[in-house]
Design an enzyme around this catalytic site. Sequence first.
Site, PDB file in Angstrom:
ATOM      1  N   LYS A   1      41.104  41.228  42.469  1.00  0.00           N
ATOM      2  CA  LYS A   1      42.128  42.365  42.453  1.00  0.00           C
ATOM      3  C   LYS A   1      41.208  43.535  41.935  1.00  0.00           C
ATOM      4  O   LYS A   1      41.388  44.567  42.680  1.00  0.00           O
ATOM      5  CB  LYS A   1      43.090  42.192  41.407  1.00  0.00           C
ATOM      6  CG  LYS A   1      44.138  41.100  41.746  1.00  0.00           C
ATOM      7  CD  LYS A   1      45.231  40.795  40.688  1.00  0.00           C
ATOM      8  CE  LYS A   1      44.987  40.785  39.171  1.00  0.00           C
ATOM      9  NZ  LYS A   1      44.216  39.373  39.005  1.00  0.00           N
TER      10      LYS A   1
ATOM     11  N   ARG B   1      45.497  31.073  31.531  1.00  0.00           N
ATOM     12  CA  ARG B   1      45.848  31.981  32.422  1.00  0.00           C
ATOM     13  C   ARG B   1      46.302  31.416  33.950  1.00  0.00           C
ATOM     14  O   ARG B   1      47.144  32.241  34.370  1.00  0.00           O
ATOM     15  CB  ARG B   1      44.340  33.205  32.551  1.00  0.00           C
ATOM     16  CG  ARG B   1      44.203  33.845  31.471  1.00  0.00           C
ATOM     17  CD  ARG B   1      42.922  34.229  31.305  1.00  0.00           C
ATOM     18  NE  ARG B   1      42.258  35.372  32.245  1.00  0.00           N
ATOM     19  CZ  ARG B   1      41.365  35.718  32.857  1.00  0.00           C
ATOM     20  NH1 ARG B   1      40.070  34.916  32.034  1.00  0.00           N
ATOM     21  NH2 ARG B   1      40.981  36.591  33.764  1.00  0.00           N
TER      22      ARG B   1
ATOM     23  N   ARG C   1      31.547  35.608  36.495  1.00  0.00           N
ATOM     24  CA  ARG C   1      31.757  37.051  36.597  1.00  0.00           C
ATOM     25  C   ARG C   1      30.870  37.869  35.383  1.00  0.00           C
ATOM     26  O   ARG C   1      30.927  37.155  34.418  1.00  0.00           O
ATOM     27  CB  ARG C   1      33.292  37.345  36.417  1.00  0.00           C
ATOM     28  CG  ARG C   1      33.407  38.945  35.958  1.00  0.00           C
ATOM     29  CD  ARG C   1      34.972  39.140  36.255  1.00  0.00           C
ATOM     30  NE  ARG C   1      35.813  38.407  35.447  1.00  0.00           N
ATOM     31  CZ  ARG C   1      37.199  38.463  35.450  1.00  0.00           C
ATOM     32  NH1 ARG C   1      37.747  39.185  36.478  1.00  0.00           N
ATOM     33  NH2 ARG C   1      38.067  37.707  35.012  1.00  0.00           N
TER      34      ARG C   1
ATOM     35  N   ARG D   1      53.459  41.390  36.111  1.00  0.00           N
ATOM     36  CA  ARG D   1      53.148  39.907  35.966  1.00  0.00           C
ATOM     37  C   ARG D   1      54.398  38.983  35.765  1.00  0.00           C
ATOM     38  O   ARG D   1      54.160  37.753  35.647  1.00  0.00           O
ATOM     39  CB  ARG D   1      52.084  39.790  35.110  1.00  0.00           C
ATOM     40  CG  ARG D   1      50.714  39.815  35.404  1.00  0.00           C
ATOM     41  CD  ARG D   1      49.651  40.122  34.334  1.00  0.00           C
ATOM     42  NE  ARG D   1      48.463  39.313  34.364  1.00  0.00           N
ATOM     43  CZ  ARG D   1      47.569  39.615  34.614  1.00  0.00           C
ATOM     44  NH1 ARG D   1      47.314  41.146  34.604  1.00  0.00           N
ATOM     45  NH2 ARG D   1      46.427  39.105  34.533  1.00  0.00           N
TER      46      ARG D   1
ATOM     47  N   ARG E   1      33.255  38.977  29.917  1.00  0.00           N
ATOM     48  CA  ARG E   1      34.528  39.103  29.310  1.00  0.00           C
ATOM     49  C   ARG E   1      35.193  38.216  28.033  1.00  0.00           C
ATOM     50  O   ARG E   1      34.863  37.010  28.555  1.00  0.00           O
ATOM     51  CB  ARG E   1      35.696  39.588  30.305  1.00  0.00           C
ATOM     52  CG  ARG E   1      36.301  40.621  30.536  1.00  0.00           C
ATOM     53  CD  ARG E   1      37.126  40.729  31.702  1.00  0.00           C
ATOM     54  NE  ARG E   1      38.197  39.979  31.600  1.00  0.00           N
ATOM     55  CZ  ARG E   1      39.262  40.100  32.471  1.00  0.00           C
ATOM     56  NH1 ARG E   1      39.251  40.726  33.488  1.00  0.00           N
ATOM     57  NH2 ARG E   1      40.462  39.322  32.525  1.00  0.00           N
TER      58      ARG E   1
HETATM   59  P1  AP5 Z   1      37.700  40.282  40.008  1.00  0.00           P
HETATM   60  O1  AP5 Z   1      37.883  41.332  41.008  1.00  0.00           O
HETATM   61  O2  AP5 Z   1      37.281  40.483  38.676  1.00  0.00           O
HETATM   62  O3  AP5 Z   1      39.073  39.516  39.875  1.00  0.00           O
HETATM   63  P2  AP5 Z   1      40.633  39.933  39.368  1.00  0.00           P
HETATM   64  O4  AP5 Z   1      41.489  39.451  40.042  1.00  0.00           O
HETATM   65  O5  AP5 Z   1      40.542  41.332  38.868  1.00  0.00           O
HETATM   66  O6  AP5 Z   1      40.605  38.899  37.823  1.00  0.00           O
HETATM   67  P3  AP5 Z   1      41.007  39.102  36.414  1.00  0.00           P
HETATM   68  O7  AP5 Z   1      40.316  38.220  35.852  1.00  0.00           O
HETATM   69  O8  AP5 Z   1      40.615  40.849  35.989  1.00  0.00           O
HETATM   70  O9  AP5 Z   1      42.424  38.912  36.508  1.00  0.00           O
HETATM   71  P4  AP5 Z   1      43.501  38.796  35.326  1.00  0.00           P
HETATM   72  O10 AP5 Z   1      44.484  39.121  36.017  1.00  0.00           O
HETATM   73  O11 AP5 Z   1      43.234  37.433  34.636  1.00  0.00           O
HETATM   74  O12 AP5 Z   1      42.888  39.946  34.067  1.00  0.00           O
HETATM   75  P5  AP5 Z   1      43.419  41.316  33.773  1.00  0.00           P
HETATM   76  O13 AP5 Z   1      42.173  42.027  33.035  1.00  0.00           O
HETATM   77  O14 AP5 Z   1      44.196  41.996  34.541  1.00  0.00           O
HETATM   78  O15 AP5 Z   1      36.868  38.894  40.508  1.00  0.00           O
HETATM   79  C1  AP5 Z   1      36.637  37.956  39.720  1.00  0.00           C
HETATM   80  C2  AP5 Z   1      34.926  37.517  40.332  1.00  0.00           C
HETATM   81  O16 AP5 Z   1      35.037  36.980  41.355  1.00  0.00           O
HETATM   82  C3  AP5 Z   1      34.046  38.556  40.008  1.00  0.00           C
HETATM   83  O17 AP5 Z   1      32.674  37.977  39.563  1.00  0.00           O
HETATM   84  C4  AP5 Z   1      33.823  39.057  41.240  1.00  0.00           C
HETATM   85  O18 AP5 Z   1      32.438  39.621  41.567  1.00  0.00           O
HETATM   86  C5  AP5 Z   1      33.974  37.786  42.109  1.00  0.00           C
HETATM   87  N1  AP5 Z   1      34.687  38.090  43.685  1.00  0.00           N
HETATM   88  C6  AP5 Z   1      35.713  38.854  43.806  1.00  0.00           C
HETATM   89  N2  AP5 Z   1      35.952  38.666  45.264  1.00  0.00           N
HETATM   90  C7  AP5 Z   1      35.097  37.794  45.848  1.00  0.00           C
HETATM   91  C8  AP5 Z   1      34.923  37.372  46.854  1.00  0.00           C
HETATM   92  N3  AP5 Z   1      35.868  37.501  47.927  1.00  0.00           N
HETATM   93  N4  AP5 Z   1      33.908  36.094  47.047  1.00  0.00           N
HETATM   94  C9  AP5 Z   1      33.182  36.037  46.108  1.00  0.00           C
HETATM   95  N5  AP5 Z   1      33.158  36.517  44.903  1.00  0.00           N
HETATM   96  C10 AP5 Z   1      34.075  37.366  44.789  1.00  0.00           C
HETATM   97  O19 AP5 Z   1      44.203  40.698  32.255  1.00  0.00           O
HETATM   98  C11 AP5 Z   1      43.638  39.943  31.149  1.00  0.00           C
HETATM   99  C12 AP5 Z   1      44.799  39.926  30.190  1.00  0.00           C
HETATM  100  O20 AP5 Z   1      45.259  40.889  29.776  1.00  0.00           O
HETATM  101  C13 AP5 Z   1      45.683  38.921  30.823  1.00  0.00           C
HETATM  102  O21 AP5 Z   1      45.272  37.518  30.395  1.00  0.00           O
HETATM  103  C14 AP5 Z   1      46.902  39.022  29.702  1.00  0.00           C
HETATM  104  O22 AP5 Z   1      46.844  38.662  28.566  1.00  0.00           O
HETATM  105  C15 AP5 Z   1      46.877  40.531  29.620  1.00  0.00           C
HETATM  106  N6  AP5 Z   1      47.567  41.409  30.674  1.00  0.00           N
HETATM  107  C16 AP5 Z   1      47.041  42.121  31.517  1.00  0.00           C
HETATM  108  N7  AP5 Z   1      47.920  42.768  32.348  1.00  0.00           N
HETATM  109  C17 AP5 Z   1      49.205  42.226  31.840  1.00  0.00           C
HETATM  110  C18 AP5 Z   1      50.449  42.405  32.151  1.00  0.00           C
HETATM  111  N8  AP5 Z   1      50.923  42.963  33.239  1.00  0.00           N
HETATM  112  N9  AP5 Z   1      51.272  41.767  31.653  1.00  0.00           N
HETATM  113  C19 AP5 Z   1      51.075  40.921  30.217  1.00  0.00           C
HETATM  114  N10 AP5 Z   1      49.955  41.035  30.081  1.00  0.00           N
HETATM  115  C20 AP5 Z   1      48.875  41.410  30.893  1.00  0.00           C
HETATM  116 MG    MG Z   2      40.666  42.484  37.022  1.00  0.00          MG
END
Ligand code: AP5
Ligand code: MG
Length: 213
Positions: A13, A171, A127, A88, A160
């Site tokens: 994402k 997660r 990552r 979410r 992270r």
């Molecule tokens: P990346 O692009 O970083 O993936 P992402 O989908 O952004 O993953 P996140 O881990 O950031 O999602 P998340 O939803 O768990 O975390 P968030 O920060 O939102 O890509 C991942 C890796 O793959 C990278 O190394 C990249 O280079 C690689 N990659 C990408 N595309 C590729 C491809 N096509 N081929 C190969 N490699 C590839 O949330 C963190 C925490 O915050 C949550 O757990 C929760 O506790 C809290 N939180 C956040 N939002 C909310 C909400 N709305 N409600 C409640 N709690 C929340």
């Molecule tokens: Mg992200």
Amino acid sequence: MNLMVFGAPGAGKGTQAKFLVEKYNIPQISTGDMLRAAIAQKSAMGMKAKKYMDNGELVPDSTIIGIIKERLEKDDCQNGFILDGFPRTLAQAQALDVLMKESGKELDFVLSFDVPDSLIIERIAGRRVCPKCGASYHIEFNPPKTKGICDACGAELITREDDNADTVKNRLLNYHKQTAPLIDFYKKMGVFAQIDGSQELSKVTKDMFQILG
Ligand code: AP5
Ligand code: MG
């Protein structure tokens, strides 16, 4: 254009959202990045959220809906935005729906990146992220030009805190339980677009822009 990038943790994402920011010049609104910024500032909200994030649990809806409401009212969102990691839960999706209707806006697309859990584990393990601008890299699949340094802003990359095996498992569980049901919600709204997120990065980007036309 009002967009949402959707998918499991590590689905890509954040990575794809950066391309949308460049193309449409609209802000990426990542609740994860906003929470991490609040933790870095040691704010009361950040400290509370950290406990949930460290365990791979979702932060309570009331906190998240509050920060999104405030963020969407800012001037830079008036020509569009990219929601990343929000909503979410069904309660968050319904709250967003109300906010959008109140401001006379509509979601144009929910871009959903479909990636199997086995690949997610591999992606998250490799990552590295930029603590300054939020850019995301992978040591093998998407390495920075200079090892350990962000291409975009030159900051030192970090792993992270929630990217450890136990937290990732939780997660993923929570994604399937609480977030995946939103797929039907957005399908019914007629804005849902599925993309095969397991393909190589540039192919995923290509498919995404094809959908956007
Ligand atoms: P990346 O692009 O970083 O993936 P992402 O989908 O952004 O993953 P996140 O881990 O950031 O999602 P998340 O939803 O768990 O975390 P968030 O920060 O939102 O890509 C991942 C890796 O793959 C990278 O190394 C990249 O280079 C690689 N990659 C990408 N595309 C590729 C491809 N096509 N081929 C190969 N490699 C590839 O949330 C963190 C925490 O915050 C949550 O757990 C929760 O506790 C809290 N939180 C956040 N939002 C909310 C909400 N709305 N409600 C409640 N709690 C929340
Ligand atoms: Mg992200």
